[in-house]
Design a protein around this motif. Structure first.
Motif, PDB file in Angstrom:
ATOM      1  N   GLY A  87       0.819  -1.198   0.000  1.00 12.44           N
ATOM      2  CA  GLY A  87       0.000   0.000   0.000  1.00 12.44           C
ATOM      3  C   GLY A  87       0.850   1.244   0.000  1.00 12.44           C
ATOM      4  N   ARG A  88       0.157   2.361   0.062  1.00 11.67           N
ATOM      5  CA  ARG A  88       0.868   3.646   0.071  1.00 11.67           C
ATOM      6  C   ARG A  88      -0.042   4.719   0.632  1.00 11.67           C
ATOM      7  NH1 ARG A  88      -0.654   2.134  -4.424  1.00 11.67           N
ATOM      8  NH2 ARG A  88       1.302   1.099  -4.886  1.00 11.67           N
ATOM      9  N   TRP A  89       0.611   5.720   1.193  1.00  8.72           N
ATOM     10  CA  TRP A  89      -0.017   6.999   1.474  1.00  8.72           C
ATOM     11  C   TRP A  89       0.465   7.923   0.377  1.00  8.72           C
ATOM     12  CZ3 TRP A  89      -3.733   7.835   4.877  1.00  8.72           C
ATOM     13  CH2 TRP A  89      -3.842   6.997   5.992  1.00  8.72           C
ATOM     14  N   ARG A  90      -0.456   8.624  -0.254  1.00 10.44           N
ATOM     15  CA  ARG A  90      -0.102   9.598  -1.274  1.00 10.44           C
ATOM     16  C   ARG A  90      -0.688  10.935  -0.856  1.00 10.44           C
ATOM     17  NH1 ARG A  90      -2.684  10.469  -6.199  1.00 10.44           N
ATOM     18  NH2 ARG A  90      -3.943   8.617  -5.888  1.00 10.44           N
ATOM     19  N   VAL A  91       0.095  11.994  -0.959  1.00  9.71           N
ATOM     20  CA  VAL A  91      -0.326  13.328  -0.540  1.00  9.71           C
ATOM     21  C   VAL A  91      -0.175  14.266  -1.740  1.00  9.71           C
ATOM     22  CG1 VAL A  91      -0.013  15.166   1.149  1.00  9.71           C
ATOM     23  CG2 VAL A  91       0.575  12.796   1.779  1.00  9.71           C
ATOM     24  N   ASP A  92      -1.310  14.723  -2.282  1.00 12.85           N
ATOM     25  CA  ASP A  92      -1.311  15.590  -3.458  1.00 12.85           C
ATOM     26  C   ASP A  92      -1.660  17.018  -3.049  1.00 12.85           C
ATOM     27  OD1 ASP A  92      -0.882  13.324  -5.042  1.00 12.85           O
ATOM     28  OD2 ASP A  92      -3.024  13.041  -5.423  1.00 12.85           O
ATOM     29  N   PRO A  93      -0.775  17.983  -3.316  1.00 13.28           N
ATOM     30  CA  PRO A  93      -1.093  19.378  -2.981  1.00 13.28           C
ATOM     31  C   PRO A  93      -2.269  19.879  -3.819  1.00 13.28           C
ATOM     32  CG  PRO A  93       0.935  19.258  -4.270  1.00 13.28           C
ATOM     33  CD  PRO A  93       0.510  17.848  -3.998  1.00 13.28           C
ATOM     34  N   LEU A  94      -3.082  20.751  -3.228  1.00 15.20           N
ATOM     35  CA  LEU A  94      -4.217  21.344  -3.929  1.00 15.20           C
ATOM     36  C   LEU A  94      -3.984  22.841  -4.085  1.00 15.20           C
ATOM     37  CD1 LEU A  94      -7.185  19.614  -2.055  1.00 15.20           C
ATOM     38  CD2 LEU A  94      -6.240  19.010  -4.292  1.00 15.20           C
ATOM     39  N   ASP A  95      -4.336  23.364  -5.243  1.00 17.70           N
ATOM     40  CA  ASP A  95      -4.224  24.806  -5.460  1.00 17.70           C
ATOM     41  C   ASP A  95      -5.314  25.557  -4.705  1.00 17.70           C
ATOM     42  OD1 ASP A  95      -2.016  24.525  -7.141  1.00 17.70           O
ATOM     43  OD2 ASP A  95      -3.286  24.222  -8.905  1.00 17.70           O
ATOM     44  N   ASP A  96      -6.507  24.964  -4.657  1.00 22.16           N
ATOM     45  CA  ASP A  96      -7.640  25.591  -3.977  1.00 22.16           C
ATOM     46  C   ASP A  96      -8.282  24.588  -3.030  1.00 22.16           C
ATOM     47  OD1 ASP A  96      -7.548  28.068  -5.471  1.00 22.16           O
ATOM     48  OD2 ASP A  96      -8.300  26.900  -7.187  1.00 22.16           O
ATOM     49  N   VAL A  97      -8.739  25.090  -1.880  1.00 21.27           N
ATOM     50  CA  VAL A  97      -9.453  24.243  -0.934  1.00 21.27           C
ATOM     51  C   VAL A  97     -10.891  24.091  -1.443  1.00 21.27           C
ATOM     52  CG1 VAL A  97     -10.227  24.007   1.448  1.00 21.27           C
ATOM     53  CG2 VAL A  97      -8.032  25.091   0.957  1.00 21.27           C
ATOM     54  N   PRO A  98     -11.385  22.869  -1.541  1.00 18.85           N
ATOM     55  CA  PRO A  98     -12.763  22.672  -2.005  1.00 18.85           C
ATOM     56  C   PRO A  98     -13.771  23.357  -1.085  1.00 18.85           C
ATOM     57  CG  PRO A  98     -11.576  20.587  -1.942  1.00 18.85           C
ATOM     58  CD  PRO A  98     -10.709  21.616  -1.273  1.00 18.85           C
ATOM     59  N   GLU A  99     -14.889  23.781  -1.654  1.00 16.19           N
ATOM     60  CA  GLU A  99     -15.932  24.444  -0.875  1.00 16.19           C
ATOM     61  C   GLU A  99     -16.543  23.533   0.169  1.00 16.19           C
ATOM     62  OE1 GLU A  99     -18.804  26.165  -3.514  1.00 16.19           O
ATOM     63  OE2 GLU A  99     -17.296  27.368  -4.544  1.00 16.19           O
ATOM     64  N   THR A 100     -16.372  22.222   0.011  1.00 13.82           N
ATOM     65  CA  THR A 100     -16.942  21.265   0.958  1.00 13.82           C
ATOM     66  C   THR A 100     -16.204  21.251   2.297  1.00 13.82           C
ATOM     67  OG1 THR A 100     -15.569  19.513   0.016  1.00 13.82           O
ATOM     68  CG2 THR A 100     -17.819  19.737  -0.841  1.00 13.82           C
ATOM     69  N   VAL A 101     -15.060  21.947   2.370  1.00 15.99           N
ATOM     70  CA  VAL A 101     -14.296  22.010   3.617  1.00 15.99           C
ATOM     71  C   VAL A 101     -14.595  23.349   4.285  1.00 15.99           C
ATOM     72  CG1 VAL A 101     -12.011  21.908   4.657  1.00 15.99           C
ATOM     73  CG2 VAL A 101     -12.488  20.572   2.613  1.00 15.99           C
ATOM     74  N   PRO A 102     -15.361  23.333   5.395  1.00 10.61           N
ATOM     75  CA  PRO A 102     -15.758  24.587   6.041  1.00 10.61           C
ATOM     76  C   PRO A 102     -14.587  25.269   6.751  1.00 10.61           C
ATOM     77  CG  PRO A 102     -16.487  22.718   7.340  1.00 10.61           C
ATOM     78  CD  PRO A 102     -15.880  22.169   6.075  1.00 10.61           C
ATOM     79  N   ASP A 103     -14.595  26.597   6.742  1.00 14.57           N
ATOM     80  CA  ASP A 103     -13.627  27.414   7.481  1.00 14.57           C
ATOM     81  C   ASP A 103     -12.177  27.092   7.145  1.00 14.57           C
ATOM     82  OD1 ASP A 103     -15.837  28.511   8.835  1.00 14.57           O
ATOM     83  OD2 ASP A 103     -15.777  26.897  10.313  1.00 14.57           O
ATOM     84  N   ALA A 104     -11.900  26.682   5.932  1.00 13.92           N
ATOM     85  CA  ALA A 104     -10.538  26.321   5.547  1.00 13.92           C
ATOM     86  C   ALA A 104      -9.728  27.570   5.208  1.00 13.92           C
ATOM     87  CB  ALA A 104     -10.565  25.379   4.361  1.00 13.92           C
ATOM     88  N   THR A 105      -8.533  27.619   5.730  1.00 14.15           N
ATOM     89  CA  THR A 105      -7.596  28.689   5.391  1.00 14.15           C
ATOM     90  C   THR A 105      -6.233  28.054   5.174  1.00 14.15           C
ATOM     91  OG1 THR A 105      -7.027  29.080   7.693  1.00 14.15           O
ATOM     92  CG2 THR A 105      -8.820  30.406   6.782  1.00 14.15           C
ATOM     93  N   GLY A 106      -5.402  28.703   4.396  1.00 17.13           N
ATOM     94  CA  GLY A 106      -4.048  28.195   4.192  1.00 17.13           C
ATOM     95  C   GLY A 106      -3.988  27.059   3.213  1.00 17.13           C
ATOM     96  N   PRO A 107      -2.873  26.320   3.236  1.00 17.06           N
ATOM     97  CA  PRO A 107      -2.669  25.237   2.256  1.00 17.06           C
ATOM     98  C   PRO A 107      -3.574  24.037   2.532  1.00 17.06           C
ATOM     99  CG  PRO A 107      -0.913  25.218   3.867  1.00 17.06           C
ATOM    100  CD  PRO A 107      -1.758  26.435   4.170  1.00 17.06           C
ATOM    101  N   ALA A 108      -3.749  23.244   1.489  1.00 21.30           N
ATOM    102  CA  ALA A 108      -4.530  22.012   1.622  1.00 21.30           C
ATOM    103  C   ALA A 108      -3.966  20.968   0.670  1.00 21.30           C
ATOM    104  CB  ALA A 108      -5.997  22.270   1.299  1.00 21.30           C
ATOM    105  N   CYS A 109      -4.289  19.722   0.951  1.00 20.89           N
ATOM    106  CA  CYS A 109      -3.865  18.621   0.097  1.00 20.89           C
ATOM    107  C   CYS A 109      -4.901  17.512   0.164  1.00 20.89           C
ATOM    108  CB  CYS A 109      -2.484  18.115   0.502  1.00 20.89           C
ATOM    109  SG  CYS A 109      -2.339  17.653   2.224  1.00 20.89           S
ATOM    110  N   ARG A 110      -4.872  16.638  -0.822  1.00 22.24           N
ATOM    111  CA  ARG A 110      -5.720  15.445  -0.795  1.00 22.24           C
ATOM    112  C   ARG A 110      -4.833  14.281  -0.383  1.00 22.24           C
ATOM    113  NH1 ARG A 110     -10.564  13.505  -1.700  1.00 22.24           N
ATOM    114  NH2 ARG A 110     -11.363  15.481  -2.473  1.00 22.24           N
TER     115      ARG A 110
END
Length: 179
Positions: A87-110
């Motif tokens: 298996g693996r953990w994969r961490v992909d950076p996101l340019d924008d935080v999806p609207e489904t994440v409330p009160d999000a500020t700063g960087p985000a990743c999937r």
């Protein structure tokens, strides 16, 4: 090979999330069935883990090893005894935080948890099964438990790493039997 692939958005940088994921012994706090983790190493490739699982009337120690890493975006592992799984953990950076994440500020990743396993590689000698319980029955009962457990672990990691509990939108990309 059966696959489990679960992902969610985490509101932190890829580096912060990766550092958190490398600290594997803490995973026992997130899992209902993982009761103990012993590590030989620092989480980098070559680190070996002994993972003690308990479910129903069964217990099993999985022997795993970190097989590859590309900080801060990927951490691969494999089971080294009794079972053909990786298996693996994969961490992909996101340019924008999806609207489904409330009160999000700063960087985000999937963050993705991907697991591949061959249920046919499970040998009867690997588990001490109760009398009159077939290995095939156990394998079929465990598959949905594995998916639910993957979702639970990812959800609890999000709460811990972000420092707050929220309804994390979990995406199940693949589950055993889907092909």
């Amino acid at each position: 090979m059966d696959r489990i692939h679960v992902s969610t958005v985490v509101c932190l940088s890829t580096e912060e999330v990766y550092d958190f994921l490398v600290d594997f012994p803490r995973y026992a706090r997130y899992s209902e069935y993982l009761t103990e983790v012993e590590a030989d190493g620092d989480g980098s490739p070559g680190t070996r883990y002994r993972l003690r699982f308990s479910w129903w009337k069964l217990s099993y120690t999985a022997h795993t090893e970190v097989s590859d890493a590309e900080p801060p975006t990927r951490l691969d592992w494999r089971v080294t005894e009794d079972l053909d799984a990786k298996g693996r953990w994969r961490v992909d950076p996101l340019d924008d935080v999806p609207e489904t994440v409330p009160d999000a500020t700063g960087p985000a990743c999937r963050v993705h948890l991907e697991v591949e396993f061959d249920p046919g590689s499970v040998g009867g000698e690997m588990l001490d099964l109760p009398r009159f319980v077939s290995l095939d029955w156990v394998v079929e009962k465990v598959k949905p438990v594995l998916v639910a457990e993957a979702e639970r672990v990812v959800e609890r990691i999000v709460a811990d790493v972000e420092g707050r509990r929220r309804d994390a939108e979990l995406v199940v990309h693949e589950a055993p039997g889907e092909r």
